[in-house]
Write a protein that holds these residues in place. Structure first.
Motif, PDB file in Angstrom:
ATOM      1  N   MET A   1       0.852  -1.206   0.000  1.00 48.18           N
ATOM      2  CA  MET A   1       0.000   0.000   0.000  1.00 48.18           C
ATOM      3  C   MET A   1       0.881   1.247   0.000  1.00 48.18           C
ATOM      4  SD  MET A   1      -3.191   1.397   0.802  1.00 48.18           S
ATOM      5  CE  MET A   1      -3.789   2.936   1.475  1.00 48.18           C
ATOM      6  N   THR A   2       0.750   2.082  -1.031  1.00 48.72           N
ATOM      7  CA  THR A   2       1.510   3.332  -1.064  1.00 48.72           C
ATOM      8  C   THR A   2       0.562   4.512  -0.851  1.00 48.72           C
ATOM      9  OG1 THR A   2       1.280   3.376  -3.469  1.00 48.72           O
ATOM     10  CG2 THR A   2       3.346   2.504  -2.588  1.00 48.72           C
ATOM     11  N   THR A   3       1.047   5.465  -0.080  1.00 51.26           N
ATOM     12  CA  THR A   3       0.259   6.664   0.219  1.00 51.26           C
ATOM     13  C   THR A   3       1.103   7.886  -0.104  1.00 51.26           C
ATOM     14  OG1 THR A   3      -0.795   5.493   2.050  1.00 51.26           O
ATOM     15  CG2 THR A   3      -1.000   7.894   2.039  1.00 51.26           C
ATOM     16  N   VAL A  21       5.219  13.630   0.751  1.00 49.66           N
ATOM     17  CA  VAL A  21       5.752  12.475   1.479  1.00 49.66           C
ATOM     18  C   VAL A  21       5.164  11.204   0.880  1.00 49.66           C
ATOM     19  CG1 VAL A  21       5.975  11.348   3.734  1.00 49.66           C
ATOM     20  CG2 VAL A  21       5.843  13.853   3.601  1.00 49.66           C
ATOM     21  N   LEU A  22       6.055  10.307   0.453  1.00 40.48           N
ATOM     22  CA  LEU A  22       5.600   9.020  -0.087  1.00 40.48           C
ATOM     23  C   LEU A  22       5.796   7.952   0.979  1.00 40.48           C
ATOM     24  CD1 LEU A  22       4.593   7.411  -2.585  1.00 40.48           C
ATOM     25  CD2 LEU A  22       7.002   6.967  -3.117  1.00 40.48           C
ATOM     26  N   VAL A  23       4.693   7.285   1.322  1.00 41.35           N
ATOM     27  CA  VAL A  23       4.743   6.252   2.356  1.00 41.35           C
ATOM     28  C   VAL A  23       4.477   4.902   1.692  1.00 41.35           C
ATOM     29  CG1 VAL A  23       3.755   5.446   4.538  1.00 41.35           C
ATOM     30  CG2 VAL A  23       3.833   7.902   4.035  1.00 41.35           C
ATOM     31  N   ASP A  24       5.374   3.942   1.980  1.00 42.30           N
ATOM     32  CA  ASP A  24       5.202   2.592   1.437  1.00 42.30           C
ATOM     33  C   ASP A  24       4.987   1.653   2.615  1.00 42.30           C
ATOM     34  OD1 ASP A  24       5.132   0.309  -0.006  1.00 42.30           O
ATOM     35  OD2 ASP A  24       7.207   0.406  -0.742  1.00 42.30           O
ATOM     36  N   GLY A  25       3.786   1.118   2.738  1.00 40.01           N
ATOM     37  CA  GLY A  25       3.474   0.283   3.899  1.00 40.01           C
ATOM     38  C   GLY A  25       3.531   1.134   5.154  1.00 40.01           C
ATOM     39  N   ALA A  29       9.006   6.328   2.336  1.00 44.79           N
ATOM     40  CA  ALA A  29       9.895   5.906   1.250  1.00 44.79           C
ATOM     41  C   ALA A  29      10.668   7.091   0.691  1.00 44.79           C
ATOM     42  CB  ALA A  29       9.084   5.240   0.145  1.00 44.79           C
ATOM     43  N   ALA A  30      10.039   8.272   0.649  1.00 44.44           N
ATOM     44  CA  ALA A  30      10.726   9.417   0.051  1.00 44.44           C
ATOM     45  C   ALA A  30      10.073  10.729   0.462  1.00 44.44           C
ATOM     46  CB  ALA A  30      10.696   9.299  -1.471  1.00 44.44           C
ATOM     47  N   LEU A  31      10.915  11.769   0.552  1.00 42.28           N
ATOM     48  CA  LEU A  31      10.432  13.148   0.652  1.00 42.28           C
ATOM     49  C   LEU A  31      10.736  13.783  -0.693  1.00 42.28           C
ATOM     50  CD1 LEU A  31      11.709  14.350   4.152  1.00 42.28           C
ATOM     51  CD2 LEU A  31       9.368  13.859   3.483  1.00 42.28           C
ATOM     52  N   LEU A  32       9.743  14.397  -1.320  1.00 45.17           N
ATOM     53  CA  LEU A  32       9.908  14.863  -2.698  1.00 45.17           C
ATOM     54  C   LEU A  32       9.471  16.307  -2.851  1.00 45.17           C
ATOM     55  CD1 LEU A  32       8.015  11.743  -3.807  1.00 45.17           C
ATOM     56  CD2 LEU A  32      10.362  12.120  -4.553  1.00 45.17           C
ATOM     57  N   GLN A  33      10.086  16.990  -3.816  1.00 40.86           N
ATOM     58  CA  GLN A  33       9.587  18.310  -4.181  1.00 40.86           C
ATOM     59  C   GLN A  33       8.119  18.155  -4.566  1.00 40.86           C
ATOM     60  OE1 GLN A  33      11.116  21.179  -4.003  1.00 40.86           O
ATOM     61  NE2 GLN A  33      13.094  20.330  -3.411  1.00 40.86           N
ATOM     62  N   PRO A  34       7.278  19.125  -4.213  1.00 38.39           N
ATOM     63  CA  PRO A  34       5.859  19.003  -4.567  1.00 38.39           C
ATOM     64  C   PRO A  34       5.698  18.753  -6.068  1.00 38.39           C
ATOM     65  CG  PRO A  34       6.192  20.868  -3.101  1.00 38.39           C
ATOM     66  CD  PRO A  34       7.557  20.345  -3.449  1.00 38.39           C
ATOM     67  N   GLY A  35       4.935  17.740  -6.418  1.00 39.21           N
ATOM     68  CA  GLY A  35       4.671  17.425  -7.819  1.00 39.21           C
ATOM     69  C   GLY A  35       5.840  16.796  -8.553  1.00 39.21           C
ATOM     70  N   ALA A  36       6.889  16.373  -7.823  1.00 40.20           N
ATOM     71  CA  ALA A  36       8.087  15.842  -8.467  1.00 40.20           C
ATOM     72  C   ALA A  36       7.783  14.571  -9.254  1.00 40.20           C
ATOM     73  CB  ALA A  36       9.154  15.543  -7.415  1.00 40.20           C
ATOM     74  N   THR A  37       8.496  14.406 -10.356  1.00 41.98           N
ATOM     75  CA  THR A  37       8.370  13.177 -11.139  1.00 41.98           C
ATOM     76  C   THR A  37       9.719  12.466 -11.166  1.00 41.98           C
ATOM     77  OG1 THR A  37       8.802  14.470 -13.118  1.00 41.98           O
ATOM     78  CG2 THR A  37       6.496  13.986 -12.616  1.00 41.98           C
ATOM     79  N   GLY A  38      10.538  12.792 -10.164  1.00 44.35           N
ATOM     80  CA  GLY A  38      11.916  12.291 -10.100  1.00 44.35           C
ATOM     81  C   GLY A  38      12.016  10.781 -10.083  1.00 44.35           C
ATOM     82  N   LEU A  39      10.977  10.101  -9.639  1.00 43.94           N
ATOM     83  CA  LEU A  39      11.037   8.646  -9.611  1.00 43.94           C
ATOM     84  C   LEU A  39      10.545   8.060 -10.936  1.00 43.94           C
ATOM     85  CD1 LEU A  39       9.869   7.888  -5.949  1.00 43.94           C
ATOM     86  CD2 LEU A  39      12.180   8.183  -6.828  1.00 43.94           C
ATOM     87  N   GLY A  40      10.431   8.930 -11.954  1.00 43.58           N
ATOM     88  CA  GLY A  40      10.094   8.454 -13.290  1.00 43.58           C
ATOM     89  C   GLY A  40       8.611   8.208 -13.487  1.00 43.58           C
ATOM     90  N   THR A  41       7.821   8.670 -12.538  1.00 37.30           N
ATOM     91  CA  THR A  41       6.392   8.407 -12.667  1.00 37.30           C
ATOM     92  C   THR A  41       5.619   9.524 -11.989  1.00 37.30           C
ATOM     93  OG1 THR A  41       4.647   7.020 -11.751  1.00 37.30           O
ATOM     94  CG2 THR A  41       6.782   6.807 -10.743  1.00 37.30           C
ATOM     95  N   ASP A  42       4.426   9.721 -12.386  1.00 35.27           N
ATOM     96  CA  ASP A  42       3.566  10.713 -11.754  1.00 35.27           C
ATOM     97  C   ASP A  42       2.969  10.083 -10.498  1.00 35.27           C
ATOM     98  OD1 ASP A  42       1.740  12.522 -10.948  1.00 35.27           O
ATOM     99  OD2 ASP A  42       0.415  12.296 -12.687  1.00 35.27           O
TER     100      ASP A  42
END
Ligand SMILES: [Zn+2]
Length: 377
Positions: A1-3, A21-25, A29-42
């Motif tokens: 589950m990702t949030t 803030v991306l939460v995995d389980g 998992a990551a702190l990201l610039q707002p709206g970032a696509t740095g992980l290659g995905t929206d």
């Protein structure tokens, strides 16, 4: 589950920034610039759940380092179970409690620890851990301290300079436990009040007919918190172990911690919301038996001596490091009432696990501490 928690302001001890803030389980998992696509995905469209935190702070879950769910005390027991107490904590943003397993003189440390695991196991809504109270320092419990550290993950042992005949350790016992802590890398937590002297003052007060809740505070004077704090610091200095003074309420006692830290001592101080907001005059001294609601130890202090304002200052200057609750609630009916006509029979304790974070946030609103410091303590 990702949030994905998006559009919020992430607050940590080192700053407040607009981040997603991306939460995995159960893990961030990551702190990201707002709206970032740095992980290659929206992320906003690929996360299974998106929480819009616009206009809100995103903060770490709170850790309450001092609670007493279901603690037996004075012929009764704290009224919150691990289930009800941890639910309350979760409502207030606290996601971890560190409670206290108890060994009394003559009992075995691991029997106490097992008993507390049984109370908590499977009943908690949030994460929990234990400190170990050692009420009887002897060869057996000193040996057990090694196993607590090496096998149980418990690296903090609480001793009492208060409550003679119940939990009090003599100076020699304290020193031996501190030497053991220095040896095995654990930390000693101390309830620092001179309980032997306090018991004399209590007996004298009752003999004079001064039996109301206010006298709970007047028989536990600032000087006896300061004296015990100073003695604990000196004993820890001799033993060479880290020391953590719990639930500090008196300015003079914190000043002893401050001096020790300024000399480079490995000493920490904790206070609680009740000592920041409530007072001897307004609460413990309330008319009739009302003050019983505010009986806890160390006691609430005088507002005329402005301990409350000084504790906020010590939080700002990092002379106090932690705000816990010492959550240990007793119902007014049938529990606090045990002390009608004799304040010394009122069970000691106040609730607070649900409200610690918002009470401290009020300190941010009032300009007492910064947003970052709020998250830190
Ligand atoms: Zn406590």
């Amino acid at each position: 589950m990702t949030t994905l928690i998006t559009n919020g302001t992430v607050v940590s001890a080192s700053g407040a920034v607009d981040m997603d803030v991306l939460v995995d389980g159960e893990q961030i998992a990551a702190l990201l610039q707002p709206g970032a696509t740095g992980l290659g995905t929206d992320l906003a469209s690929s996360a299974e759940r998106v929480i819009d935190a616009r206009g809100k702070y995103v903060v770490p879950g709170g850790v309450d380092a001092h609670t007493h769910m279901e603690l037996p005390f004075g012929g009764t027991a704290a009224s919150d179970t691990f289930e009800t107490g941890t639910r309350a904590a979760a409502w207030g943003g606290t996601t971890t409690i560190i409670d206290f397993a108890v060994q009394r003189a003559g009992e075995r440390v691991f029997d106490g620890l097992e008993a507390w695991h049984r109370k908590a196991d499977g009943n908690c809504a949030i994460d929990y851990a234990f400190h170990m109270i050692i009420g009887g320092v002897d060869d057996d419990s000193l040996t057990a301290m090694d196993r607590l550290v090496s096998q149980e993950g418990i690296s903090s042992v609480k001793l009492f300079m208060a409550y003679p005949g119940v939990f009090l350790s003599e100076d020699g016992q304290i020193l031996r436990a501190m030497q053991k802590a220095a040896e095995n890398g654990s930390m000693i937590m101390m309830h620092a009040e001179n309980g032997t002297a306090i018991d004399v003052l209590i007996a004298q007060s009752l003999a004079r007919g001064n039996v109301d809740p206010l006298y709970h505070g007047l028989t536990r004077p600032v000087a006896l918190e300061e004296e015990a704090t100073h003695r604990a610091i000196k004993l820890a200095e001799v033993a060479g172990c880290p020391l953590y003074i719990v639930h500090m309420s008196a300015r003079e006692a914190v000043e002893r911690v401050m001096e020790a830290r300024d000399r480079g001592g490995n000493v920490f101080g904790e206070t609680c919301p009740q000592y920041l907001y409530l007072s001897l005059e307004d609460h413990l001294g309330a008319p009739g038996f009302e003050g019983a609601k505010y009986v806890c130890s160390t006691p609430l202090r005088s507002k005329h001596e402005h301990h409350q304002a000084d504790l906020w200052r010590f939080l700002r200057t990092n002379d106090l490091q932690v705000v816990s609750t010492d959550h240990c609630p007793f119902c007014f009916k049938e529990q606090k009432e045990l002390g009608v006509g004799d304040f010394s029979k009122i069970p000691n304790g106040i609730g607070g696990v649900e409200h610690r974070m918002d009470l401290l946030y009020q300190g941010v609103v009032d300009g007492e501490i910064s947003l970052e410091r709020w998250v830190e303590v």
